[in-house]
Design an enzyme around this catalytic site. Structure first.
Site, PDB file in Angstrom:
ATOM      1  N   ARG A 142       0.817  -1.220   0.000  1.00 49.59           N
ATOM      2  CA  ARG A 142       0.000   0.000   0.000  1.00 49.59           C
ATOM      3  C   ARG A 142       0.850   1.269   0.000  1.00 49.59           C
ATOM      4  O   ARG A 142       0.322   2.370  -0.149  1.00 49.59           O
ATOM      5  CB  ARG A 142      -0.907   0.019   1.226  1.00 49.59           C
ATOM      6  N   TYR A 145       0.528   4.028  -2.751  1.00 49.56           N
ATOM      7  CA  TYR A 145      -0.608   4.952  -2.669  1.00 49.56           C
ATOM      8  C   TYR A 145      -0.433   5.890  -1.474  1.00 49.56           C
ATOM      9  O   TYR A 145      -0.553   7.110  -1.606  1.00 49.56           O
ATOM     10  CB  TYR A 145      -1.889   4.147  -2.536  1.00 49.56           C
ATOM     11  N   ASP A 146      -0.132   5.285  -0.331  1.00 52.57           N
ATOM     12  CA  ASP A 146      -0.059   6.079   0.899  1.00 52.57           C
ATOM     13  C   ASP A 146       1.004   7.170   0.774  1.00 52.57           C
ATOM     14  O   ASP A 146       0.767   8.333   1.107  1.00 52.57           O
ATOM     15  CB  ASP A 146       0.281   5.181   2.096  1.00 52.57           C
ATOM     16  N   GLU A 147       2.182   6.779   0.280  1.00 54.36           N
ATOM     17  CA  GLU A 147       3.270   7.764   0.210  1.00 54.36           C
ATOM     18  C   GLU A 147       3.024   8.790  -0.893  1.00 54.36           C
ATOM     19  O   GLU A 147       3.417   9.948  -0.770  1.00 54.36           O
ATOM     20  CB  GLU A 147       4.618   7.070   0.013  1.00 54.36           C
ATOM     21  N   LYS A 149       0.138   9.978  -1.761  1.00 53.44           N
ATOM     22  CA  LYS A 149      -0.824  10.945  -1.211  1.00 53.44           C
ATOM     23  C   LYS A 149      -0.197  11.784  -0.103  1.00 53.44           C
ATOM     24  O   LYS A 149      -0.537  12.959   0.062  1.00 53.44           O
ATOM     25  CB  LYS A 149      -2.062  10.209  -0.692  1.00 53.44           C
ATOM     26  N   TYR A 204     -11.889 -11.231   3.767  1.00 47.22           N
ATOM     27  CA  TYR A 204     -10.457 -11.454   3.986  1.00 47.22           C
ATOM     28  C   TYR A 204     -10.172 -11.467   5.493  1.00 47.22           C
ATOM     29  O   TYR A 204     -10.709 -10.644   6.239  1.00 47.22           O
ATOM     30  CB  TYR A 204      -9.625 -10.354   3.313  1.00 47.22           C
ATOM     31  N   GLY A 205      -9.301 -12.401   5.919  1.00 45.12           N
ATOM     32  CA  GLY A 205      -9.023 -12.549   7.350  1.00 45.12           C
ATOM     33  C   GLY A 205     -10.258 -13.109   8.037  1.00 45.12           C
ATOM     34  O   GLY A 205     -11.053 -13.825   7.416  1.00 45.12           O
ATOM     35  N   GLN A 209     -11.764  -6.868  11.033  1.00 47.19           N
ATOM     36  CA  GLN A 209     -11.240  -5.528  10.708  1.00 47.19           C
ATOM     37  C   GLN A 209     -12.419  -4.597  10.422  1.00 47.19           C
ATOM     38  O   GLN A 209     -13.464  -5.053   9.940  1.00 47.19           O
ATOM     39  CB  GLN A 209     -10.257  -5.579   9.520  1.00 47.19           C
ATOM     40  N   THR A 210     -12.242  -3.320  10.734  1.00 47.99           N
ATOM     41  CA  THR A 210     -13.372  -2.384  10.591  1.00 47.99           C
ATOM     42  C   THR A 210     -13.101  -1.333   9.517  1.00 47.99           C
ATOM     43  O   THR A 210     -11.964  -1.016   9.201  1.00 47.99           O
ATOM     44  CB  THR A 210     -13.654  -1.638  11.915  1.00 47.99           C
TER      45      THR A 210
HETATM   46  N1  UDP Z   1     -12.231  -6.956   1.876  1.00 48.94           N
HETATM   47  C1  UDP Z   1     -12.746  -8.213   2.007  1.00 48.94           C
HETATM   48  N2  UDP Z   1     -13.191  -8.845   0.883  1.00 48.94           N
HETATM   49  C2  UDP Z   1     -13.162  -8.284  -0.337  1.00 48.94           C
HETATM   50  C3  UDP Z   1     -12.648  -6.985  -0.478  1.00 48.94           C
HETATM   51  C4  UDP Z   1     -12.173  -6.359   0.658  1.00 48.94           C
HETATM   52  O1  UDP Z   1     -12.800  -8.770   3.109  1.00 48.94           O
HETATM   53  O2  UDP Z   1     -13.603  -8.942  -1.305  1.00 48.94           O
HETATM   54  C5  UDP Z   1     -11.747  -6.266   3.083  1.00 48.94           C
HETATM   55  C6  UDP Z   1     -10.317  -5.737   2.994  1.00 48.94           C
HETATM   56  O3  UDP Z   1      -9.396  -6.728   3.394  1.00 48.94           O
HETATM   57  C7  UDP Z   1     -10.364  -4.567   3.966  1.00 48.94           C
HETATM   58  C8  UDP Z   1     -11.806  -4.081   3.871  1.00 48.94           C
HETATM   59  O4  UDP Z   1     -12.558  -5.141   3.288  1.00 48.94           O
HETATM   60  O5  UDP Z   1     -10.137  -5.005   5.282  1.00 48.94           O
HETATM   61  C9  UDP Z   1     -11.978  -2.857   2.987  1.00 48.94           C
HETATM   62  O6  UDP Z   1     -11.280  -3.100   1.791  1.00 48.94           O
HETATM   63  P1  UDP Z   1     -11.404  -2.188   0.523  1.00 48.94           P
HETATM   64  O7  UDP Z   1     -10.622  -2.849  -0.564  1.00 48.94           O
HETATM   65  O8  UDP Z   1     -12.831  -1.884   0.268  1.00 48.94           O
HETATM   66  O9  UDP Z   1     -10.696  -0.810   0.887  1.00 48.94           O
HETATM   67  P2  UDP Z   1      -9.600  -0.348   1.957  1.00 48.94           P
HETATM   68  O10 UDP Z   1     -10.384   0.263   3.036  1.00 48.94           O
HETATM   69  O11 UDP Z   1      -8.819  -1.541   2.464  1.00 48.94           O
HETATM   70  O12 UDP Z   1      -8.759   0.591   1.190  1.00 48.94           O
END
Ligand code: UDP
Length: 308
Positions: A142, A145-147, A149, A204-205, A209-210
Site C-alpha cells: 500500500r 498509494y499512501d506515500e 498521497k 479477507y481474514g 477488521q473495521t
Molecule cells: N475486503 C474483504 N473482501 C473483499 C474486499 C475487501 O474482506 O472482497 C476487506 C479488505 O481486506 C479490507 C476491507 O474489506 O479489510 C476494505 O477493503 P477495501 O478494498 O474496500 O478498501 P480499503 O479500506 O482496504 O482501502
C-alpha cells in the site's frame, strides 16, 4: 466557475462533474481512463458546460481558458488498482499533483486535493483525527498509494505557504455508491457482485477488521462545502459509523436476499485493522456530517446498479 477536474471520469470525480454542472459551473474533465470510465460521464458529453479531455496529468497540462478552481482527483484508489499500477500511482500523486498545482498557480485558481484516510496507514490512534501522523509502511504493497498521497499533501501545503495558493486537502475515507467498478476489488462492489451471483462473499481474514463507509451523495456535499470554505488545513471527510467487514458482508447478503454464504480468504499484507474518521473538524468548520446510513446507502447503491 470554470473548474478543472482531474480524474473526472472516476467514481467520485464523475459524481462531482454532475453536481458541479447542476450548480451552473463549467467543468473541464481530465482523465487518462486507466481506472476511470468514459461511460461515467458520457451522459454529459453533449452538455455545453462540460468538456472531456483524455490526458495523463503526470505530463504537462495545457489549458487555454481561465480556471477558477482546480480539483485534483486523478489516481488509482482501490488497493487492487494501485497494486496493479504502482508506478502510475506514485507518479500521479507526485508529478500529477505538481502539474495540477502549477495550473492553479498560473491561473490564480483555488485548489483542492483528494487525499485519503490511507495516509494514516494501519492506525495506532482510533478514531483518526487530522493531527495523527499515521503508521505507514513505505515499502509495503500500500506504500505506493499512501506515500504518493502523503507527498501530494506536502506539496499542496508548500504551494499554499510559498505561493499563497488557496488550497484545500480532503482526507476521504471509504466511500461507496453507484458507478463503483465491479472489478475495482473493494469490499462493497465485490460483495454486491458476489451476492447477486449467489457466490461466496470473499471476507479477507476473520472479518473483524473495521471500516466506516460514507455514501457518495454525503461525500460530494462535504467536498463542495470544503471547496467553498476558507479552510486550508487537512480535513477528514467520511462517515464515522464503523462496522466490521463480516457485518458488512452479512448485511449485503440480507439486503439482496442472496443465498450466498461467507467464504473466508487470507488477509492481504498491511490491511488496516481499524479505520474510522473523527469528523469533529468537518462538523465545526463545514457544518457537515453524513446523513445517509449504511443500510439506506447500500439500498441506493443496489438500485443504482439496476438502473445501470
Ligand atoms: N475486503 C474483504 N473482501 C473483499 C474486499 C475487501 O474482506 O472482497 C476487506 C479488505 O481486506 C479490507 C476491507 O474489506 O479489510 C476494505 O477493503 P477495501 O478494498 O474496500 O478498501 P480499503 O479500506 O482496504 O482501502
Amino acid at each position: 466557475m470554470n473548474i478543472l477536474l482531474t480524474g473526472g471520469a472516476g467514481f467520485i470525480g464523475s459524481h462531482l462533474c454532475d453536481f458541479l454542472i447542476a450548480k451552473g459551473n463549467k467543468v473541464i474533465c481530465l482523465d487518462n481512463l486507466i481506472t476511470g470510465k468514459i461511460e461515467n460521464v458520457s451522459h454529459l458529453t453533449d452538455n455545453p458546460n462540460f468538456r472531456f479531455v483524455k490526458h495523463d496529468v503526470t505530463t504537462h497540462i495545457d489549458i487555454e481558458e481561465p480556471v477558477d478552481f482546480v480539483l485534483h482527483f486523478a489516481s488509482p484508489a482501490s488497493p487492487v488498482d494501485y497494486i496493479k499500477y504502482p508506478i502510475q500511482t506514485l507518479k500521479v500523486g507526485s508529478l500529477g499533483t505538481h502539474n495540477a498545482l502549477g495550473v492553479a498557480k498560473a491561473k490564480n485558481a483555488k485548489f483542492l486535493l483528494a487525499s485519503t484516510s490511507e495516509i494514516y496507514g494501519d492506525p495506532l490512534v482510533h478514531p483518526q483525527r487530522e493531527d495523527y501522523y499515521g503508521n505507514v509502511n513505505a515499502v509495503g504493497p500500500r506504500g505506493v498509494y499512501d506515500e504518493s498521497k502523503r507527498f501530494a499533501e506536502a506539496i499542496t501545503m508548500a504551494y499554499h505557504k510559498v505561493h499563497r495558493l488557496d488550497t484545500k486537502i480532503a482526507r476521504i475515507f471509504n466511500t461507496y455508491g453507484p458507478r463503483m467498478r465491479e472489478s475495482d476489488g473493494r469490499a462493497i462492489p465485490n460483495f454486491i457482485a458476489q451476492a447477486s451471483a449467489n457466490e461466496p462473499l470473499t471476507v479477507y481474514g476473520n472479518g473483524t477488521q473495521t471500516r466506516s463507509f460514507c455514501y457518495i451523495d454525503d461525500m460530494i456535499e462535504g467536498l463542495y462545502r470544503l471547496m467553498m470554505s476558507d479552510v486550508n488545513e487537512p480535513i477528514n471527510l467520511g462517515n464515522p459509523a464503523e462496522v466490521t467487514i463480516l457485518y458488512l458482508a452479512e448485511e449485503i447478503i440480507s439486503l439482496t436476499g442472496s443465498k450466498s454464504r461467507i467464504g473466508f480468504e487470507p488477509l492481504p499484507e498491511d490491511d488496516p485493522k481499524v479505520r474510522c474518521p473523527d469528523i469533529t473538524r468537518a462538523k465545526k468548520v463545514l457544518k457537515w456530517e453524513p446523513r445517509i446510513q449504511l443500510k439506506e446507502g447500500l439500498n441506493l447503491t443496489l438500485r443504482g446498479k439496476k438502473r445501470g
